[in-house]
Design a protein around this motif. Structure first.
Motif, PDB file in Angstrom:
ATOM      1  N   LEU A   1       0.822  -1.213   0.000  1.00 57.88           N
ATOM      2  CA  LEU A   1       0.000   0.000   0.000  1.00 57.88           C
ATOM      3  C   LEU A   1       0.855   1.261   0.000  1.00 57.88           C
ATOM      4  O   LEU A   1       0.518   2.252  -0.653  1.00 57.88           O
ATOM      5  CB  LEU A   1      -0.937  -0.008   1.206  1.00 57.88           C
ATOM      6  CG  LEU A   1      -2.061  -1.053   1.202  1.00 57.88           C
ATOM      7  CD1 LEU A   1      -2.852  -0.976   2.508  1.00 57.88           C
ATOM      8  CD2 LEU A   1      -2.983  -0.843   0.011  1.00 57.88           C
ATOM      9  N   THR A   2       1.965   1.230   0.732  1.00 57.74           N
ATOM     10  CA  THR A   2       2.866   2.381   0.757  1.00 57.74           C
ATOM     11  C   THR A   2       3.467   2.628  -0.619  1.00 57.74           C
ATOM     12  O   THR A   2       3.537   3.773  -1.087  1.00 57.74           O
ATOM     13  CB  THR A   2       3.991   2.155   1.777  1.00 57.74           C
ATOM     14  OG1 THR A   2       3.417   1.929   3.067  1.00 57.74           O
ATOM     15  CG2 THR A   2       4.915   3.364   1.847  1.00 57.74           C
ATOM     16  N   LEU A   3       3.901   1.555  -1.278  1.00 60.92           N
ATOM     17  CA  LEU A   3       4.463   1.696  -2.623  1.00 60.92           C
ATOM     18  C   LEU A   3       3.417   2.205  -3.609  1.00 60.92           C
ATOM     19  O   LEU A   3       3.703   3.089  -4.439  1.00 60.92           O
ATOM     20  CB  LEU A   3       5.031   0.360  -3.100  1.00 60.92           C
ATOM     21  CG  LEU A   3       6.233  -0.205  -2.343  1.00 60.92           C
ATOM     22  CD1 LEU A   3       6.706  -1.488  -2.997  1.00 60.92           C
ATOM     23  CD2 LEU A   3       7.364   0.809  -2.291  1.00 60.92           C
ATOM     24  N   LEU A   4       2.203   1.670  -3.520  1.00 63.99           N
ATOM     25  CA  LEU A   4       1.145   2.092  -4.438  1.00 63.99           C
ATOM     26  C   LEU A   4       0.758   3.554  -4.209  1.00 63.99           C
ATOM     27  O   LEU A   4       0.624   4.331  -5.165  1.00 63.99           O
ATOM     28  CB  LEU A   4      -0.077   1.187  -4.271  1.00 63.99           C
ATOM     29  CG  LEU A   4       0.059  -0.254  -4.762  1.00 63.99           C
ATOM     30  CD1 LEU A   4      -1.197  -1.052  -4.441  1.00 63.99           C
ATOM     31  CD2 LEU A   4       0.335  -0.285  -6.264  1.00 63.99           C
ATOM     32  N   GLY A   5       0.569   3.927  -2.931  1.00 61.15           N
ATOM     33  CA  GLY A   5       0.158   5.295  -2.623  1.00 61.15           C
ATOM     34  C   GLY A   5       1.201   6.318  -3.024  1.00 61.15           C
ATOM     35  O   GLY A   5       0.892   7.305  -3.715  1.00 61.15           O
ATOM     36  N   ASN A   6       2.437   6.108  -2.616  1.00 64.29           N
ATOM     37  CA  ASN A   6       3.497   7.060  -2.955  1.00 64.29           C
ATOM     38  C   ASN A   6       3.855   7.012  -4.434  1.00 64.29           C
ATOM     39  O   ASN A   6       4.170   8.047  -5.033  1.00 64.29           O
ATOM     40  CB  ASN A   6       4.730   6.774  -2.099  1.00 64.29           C
ATOM     41  CG  ASN A   6       4.548   7.191  -0.652  1.00 64.29           C
ATOM     42  OD1 ASN A   6       4.566   8.364  -0.321  1.00 64.29           O
ATOM     43  ND2 ASN A   6       4.357   6.212   0.222  1.00 64.29           N
ATOM     44  N   GLY A   7       3.799   5.800  -5.025  1.00 67.14           N
ATOM     45  CA  GLY A   7       4.053   5.693  -6.463  1.00 67.14           C
ATOM     46  C   GLY A   7       3.007   6.418  -7.278  1.00 67.14           C
ATOM     47  O   GLY A   7       3.326   7.051  -8.309  1.00 67.14           O
ATOM     48  N   ALA A   8       1.746   6.369  -6.848  1.00 67.98           N
ATOM     49  CA  ALA A   8       0.678   7.081  -7.553  1.00 67.98           C
ATOM     50  C   ALA A   8       0.912   8.593  -7.504  1.00 67.98           C
ATOM     51  O   ALA A   8       0.671   9.305  -8.489  1.00 67.98           O
ATOM     52  CB  ALA A   8      -0.672   6.739  -6.929  1.00 67.98           C
ATOM     53  N   ILE A   9       1.394   9.083  -6.360  1.00 69.98           N
ATOM     54  CA  ILE A   9       1.672  10.520  -6.242  1.00 69.98           C
ATOM     55  C   ILE A   9       2.809  10.925  -7.172  1.00 69.98           C
ATOM     56  O   ILE A   9       2.724  11.954  -7.865  1.00 69.98           O
ATOM     57  CB  ILE A   9       2.022  10.864  -4.779  1.00 69.98           C
ATOM     58  CG1 ILE A   9       0.794  10.677  -3.895  1.00 69.98           C
ATOM     59  CG2 ILE A   9       2.537  12.295  -4.664  1.00 69.98           C
ATOM     60  CD1 ILE A   9       1.084  10.769  -2.418  1.00 69.98           C
ATOM     61  N   VAL A  10       3.868  10.124  -7.217  1.00 73.40           N
ATOM     62  CA  VAL A  10       4.992  10.432  -8.099  1.00 73.40           C
ATOM     63  C   VAL A  10       4.536  10.468  -9.553  1.00 73.40           C
ATOM     64  O   VAL A  10       4.882  11.399 -10.318  1.00 73.40           O
ATOM     65  CB  VAL A  10       6.122   9.401  -7.912  1.00 73.40           C
ATOM     66  CG1 VAL A  10       7.210   9.601  -8.945  1.00 73.40           C
ATOM     67  CG2 VAL A  10       6.704   9.499  -6.510  1.00 73.40           C
ATOM     68  N   CYS A  11       3.737   9.491  -9.968  1.00 74.67           N
ATOM     69  CA  CYS A  11       3.243   9.438 -11.346  1.00 74.67           C
ATOM     70  C   CYS A  11       2.326  10.621 -11.664  1.00 74.67           C
ATOM     71  O   CYS A  11       2.416  11.216 -12.743  1.00 74.67           O
ATOM     72  CB  CYS A  11       2.500   8.124 -11.595  1.00 74.67           C
ATOM     73  SG  CYS A  11       3.547   6.662 -11.568  1.00 74.67           S
ATOM     74  N   ALA A  12       1.460  10.957 -10.720  1.00 73.97           N
ATOM     75  CA  ALA A  12       0.527  12.069 -10.949  1.00 73.97           C
ATOM     76  C   ALA A  12       1.270  13.385 -11.100  1.00 73.97           C
ATOM     77  O   ALA A  12       0.977  14.177 -12.004  1.00 73.97           O
ATOM     78  CB  ALA A  12      -0.469  12.144  -9.794  1.00 73.97           C
ATOM     79  N   VAL A  13       2.236  13.636 -10.227  1.00 73.34           N
ATOM     80  CA  VAL A  13       2.992  14.892 -10.298  1.00 73.34           C
ATOM     81  C   VAL A  13       3.814  14.955 -11.580  1.00 73.34           C
ATOM     82  O   VAL A  13       3.951  16.017 -12.194  1.00 73.34           O
ATOM     83  CB  VAL A  13       3.906  15.036  -9.065  1.00 73.34           C
ATOM     84  CG1 VAL A  13       4.833  16.226  -9.205  1.00 73.34           C
ATOM     85  CG2 VAL A  13       3.063  15.185  -7.806  1.00 73.34           C
ATOM     86  N   ARG A  14       4.310  13.841 -12.016  1.00 76.55           N
ATOM     87  CA  ARG A  14       5.143  13.805 -13.215  1.00 76.55           C
ATOM     88  C   ARG A  14       4.318  13.950 -14.482  1.00 76.55           C
ATOM     89  O   ARG A  14       4.741  14.615 -15.440  1.00 76.55           O
ATOM     90  CB  ARG A  14       5.940  12.500 -13.260  1.00 76.55           C
ATOM     91  CG  ARG A  14       6.888  12.397 -14.436  1.00 76.55           C
ATOM     92  CD  ARG A  14       7.687  11.114 -14.394  1.00 76.55           C
ATOM     93  NE  ARG A  14       8.560  10.978 -15.550  1.00 76.55           N
ATOM     94  CZ  ARG A  14       9.766  11.514 -15.646  1.00 76.55           C
ATOM     95  NH1 ARG A  14      10.242  12.222 -14.649  1.00 76.55           N
ATOM     96  NH2 ARG A  14      10.501  11.325 -16.726  1.00 76.55           N
TER      97      ARG A  14
END
Length: 313
Positions: A36-49
């Protein structure tokens, strides 16, 4: 590393006590939290990028913070998961000190990031007219680079000297990661100077950043009191309260572990405290800092819709 003075070639990480069923349950909980931590933080990185609407200083900092959280939780959890199911629970001498260095460096970087993010919010709310000229893209890059450099350049020397201590007795660490206190307890020779420098450095970073964060939020809240709209005040209070809750959880557990005397704290409690700031806060941070944000939700929704449209083509 000086092997002539070091007879120990590896360490045994005991982890959490309990039967095999308890170990399996702990493994499952940590695995779910890690994913869940990887998915949540990964989603933020992808969205910002990917979303141009998020190419602003605030989201640039949030994206880098989420990237940091991915590495921070990955510095401990995979090894914990492996040792939980392992019967030997052995980590090599160099692997132990590498984890020690990376874990502390990322933790220091996180403290600095939290201070920078508090500064960004202070400028945005307390000095809105000057915000675009002060918080430029270039300045954001300088702040982010400074956090990473300061975090990783602060600990090589003290950790190197700790690794040179003679470990000639037991190699059993009653913890789930290589930490300062358990390693010093296994050393055959006292090193008060090295230990004092290490803890003084850690305490300075913690106190400096937490004082700055609290000062920023006090000034921010003082400005919010002047907002005529009740809804605007409530929304800002809600956001600041959530941020301060996460900051308090992280700093509270870290300070109890590394600043206050830990001799009277049971070993199991120390493990739980370490688990809170090393695993739970990276899990909560995406929910608190970003995924409750309207712009972030829209960006994630558009990315998901784009992925579905691509699959249907």
């Amino acid at each position: 590393m000086n092997r002539s003075a070091t007879h120990v070639t590896g360490f045994v990480l005991l982890g959490f006590p309990g039967s095999w069923k308890i170990q399996i349950s702990l493994f499952a909980l940590l695995l779910v939290a890690y994913v869940l931590t990887l998915l949540g933080n990964g989603a933020i990185v992808c969205a910002v990028r990917c979303d141009p609407r998020l190419h602003t200083p605030m989201y640039f900092l949030l994206g880098n913070f989420a990237f940091l959280e991915i590495w921070y939780v990955s510095s401990t959890v995979p090894n914990i998961l492996t040792n939980t199911l392992s019967k030997t629970k052995v980590v090599s001498f160099s692997g132990c000190f590498l984890q020690f260095y990376v874990f502390f460096s990322l933790g220091t970087t996180e403290c600095l990031f939290l201070a920078v993010m508090a500064y960004d919010r202070y400028l945005a709310i307390c000095r809105p007219l000057h915000y675009p000229t002060l918080m430029t893209r270039r300045f954001c890059c300088v702040l982010v680079s400074s956090c990473w450099l300061a975090g990783f350049l602060g600990y090589p020397i003290p950790i190197y000297f700790i690794s040179q201590l003679p470990f000639c007795g037991s190699n059993i660490i009653d913890h789930f990661l290589c930490d300062m206190d358990p390693l010093m307890a296994l050393s055959c020779a006292p090193a008060p100077v090295t230990e004092t420098i290490f803890y003084a450095q850690s305490s300075f970073v913690l106190f400096f950043t937490i004082v700055y964060i609290l000062r920023s939020y006090i000034l921010l809240l003082r400005t919010v009191f002047q907002v005529p709209s009740r809804y605007g005040r409530w929304k800002t209070f809600s956001t600041c309260g959530s941020h301060l809750a996460v900051v308090s959880l992280f700093y509270g557990t870290v300070m109890v572990t590394y600043v206050s005397p830990t001799y009277g704290i049971p070993t199991l409690m120390q493990k739980v405290l370490t688990l809170v700031y090393s695993v739970m806060t990276p899990l909560f941070n995406p929910l608190i800092y970003s995924l409750r944000n309207k712009d972030m939700k829209l960006a994630l929704r558009s990315i998901l819709c784009g992925m579905r449209a691509g699959k249907n083509l």
